[in-house]
Motif scaffolding. Structure first.
Motif, mmCIF file in Angstrom:
data_model
loop_
_atom_site.group_PDB
_atom_site.id
_atom_site.type_symbol
_atom_site.label_atom_id
_atom_site.label_comp_id
_atom_site.label_asym_id
_atom_site.label_seq_id
_atom_site.Cartn_x
_atom_site.Cartn_y
_atom_site.Cartn_z
ATOM 1 N N HIS A 34 -43.858 29.011 -7.296
ATOM 2 C CA HIS A 34 -43.493 30.368 -7.698
ATOM 3 C C HIS A 34 -44.632 31.089 -8.409
ATOM 4 N N ARG A 35 -45.346 30.384 -9.263
ATOM 5 C CA ARG A 35 -46.420 31.026 -10.017
ATOM 6 C C ARG A 35 -47.559 31.492 -9.112
ATOM 7 N N CYS A 36 -47.652 30.933 -7.922
ATOM 8 C CA CYS A 36 -48.709 31.345 -6.994
ATOM 9 C C CYS A 36 -48.434 32.722 -6.401
ATOM 10 N N PRO A 74 -36.553 36.303 -7.638
ATOM 11 C CA PRO A 74 -36.284 36.010 -9.052
ATOM 12 C C PRO A 74 -36.007 37.296 -9.832
ATOM 13 N N LEU A 75 -35.022 37.253 -10.685
ATOM 14 C CA LEU A 75 -34.672 38.426 -11.482
ATOM 15 C C LEU A 75 -35.813 38.818 -12.416
ATOM 16 N N ASP A 76 -36.539 37.830 -12.937
ATOM 17 C CA ASP A 76 -37.654 38.131 -13.841
ATOM 18 C C ASP A 76 -38.722 38.965 -13.135
ATOM 19 N N ASP A 77 -39.075 38.583 -11.914
ATOM 20 C CA ASP A 77 -40.089 39.333 -11.173
ATOM 21 C C ASP A 77 -39.610 40.749 -10.870
ATOM 22 N N TYR A 78 -38.333 40.881 -10.588
ATOM 23 C CA TYR A 78 -37.775 42.216 -10.328
ATOM 24 C C TYR A 78 -37.915 43.111 -11.559
#
Length: 270
Positions: A100-102, A147-151
């Motif tokens: 995910h971090r990539c 992911p909700l955080d990325d949104y």
């Protein structure tokens, strides 16, 4: 009872398996990082394209410019979704969270571009469901779970583009009322996202940038209101004064940044 003896070849086979797993992880990680950079670059180009179309000196109305910008941006967004479609097999199951971090920075940049385009077209925030739908194939199967955080982090980045949009267009016909609308919209976004800062990593840092963007819009809007109340002038002449005020505002902002940089350099020398 004698213990079973592990042959040397068996140990070598075990470590060969470890090496294969590490090589697979490294190769997949490099492919995803490259794809993420491509998405980030394309998303930035989309944002620049939207700004360029909205500041064109054309006879079109603001609504026509917004629709034309959204149409051009949508064509470019198709290139981004094509990249995500190519790497979806790399992110199946638990692999998505492992890598995910990539790809997280590219997702946020993509949402920033998409939300800016959506705002120009509809004047509202793009919803989580709309973003997930765009990140899905023609059968509605998501390339990956958004992911909700990325949104939320992508929406927070939107406020910086809205600040540029408001200030660069403030001297155009109708730009003063548009700047006020953008200012109110950014203020609501900041208030809504502020409540989520304890739950989303890095959101507090982005909210600090949002506060700076909001302050710049408010300063420009305040200067316009003051200038407009001082003179009883026709709209064309008032637009000229607004343009001059905006340019001087930008000059003060640049001088302020240079002064801070010089002050920091002096502190470093000490």
């Amino acid at each position: 009872m004698s213990q079973p003896i592990i042959q040397g070849s068996s140990i070598i086979n075990i470590f060969d398996g470890f090496r294969a797993d590490l090589d697979d992880y490294s190769d997949r990680r490099e492919r995803l990082i490259k794809a993420s950079r491509d998405v980030t670059n394309l998303s930035k180009k989309i944002i620049f394209l939207l700004h360029r179309i909205m500041t064109e000196d054309a006879e079109d109305t603001d609504r026509a410019l917004s629709l034309r910008a959204a149409s051009a941006g949508r064509e470019k967004l198709a290139e981004v979704t094509a990249i995500y479609a190519e790497i979806k097999h790399e992110l199946q199951g638990d692999r998505f969270w492992r890598y995910h971090r990539c790809i997280s920075p590219s997702i946020q940049e993509f949402i920033e571009a998409l939300s800016f385009m959506h705002y120009l077209e509809h004047g509202t925030l793009v919803t989580f469901e709309d973003v997930q739908h765009i990140l899905s194939d023609q059968h509605g199967v998501p390339y990956f779970i958004l992911p909700l955080d990325d949104y939320l982090l992508g929406l927070s980045d939107l406020t910086g583009e809205l600040m540029r949009f408001a200030i660069t267009g403030i001297s155009r016909r109708g730009g003063r009322s548009k700047a006020s609308d953008v200012c109110a919209f950014v203020r609501r976004c900041k208030a809504d996202l502020e409540r989520l800062t304890p739950y989303v990593r890095e959101l507090s840092r982005k909210q600090y940038v949002t506060a700076q963007s909001l302050e710049k819009i408010e300063d420009a809007a305040y200067a316009i209101v003051v200038r407009g109340s001082e003179y009883d002038l026709p709209p064309e002449r008032l637009d000229d004064i607004v343009a001059l005020s905006v340019s001087s505002f930008g000059g003060r902002d640049r001088r302020h940044k240079r002064a801070n940089m010089d002050r920091n350099d002096e502190d470093d020398e000490r």
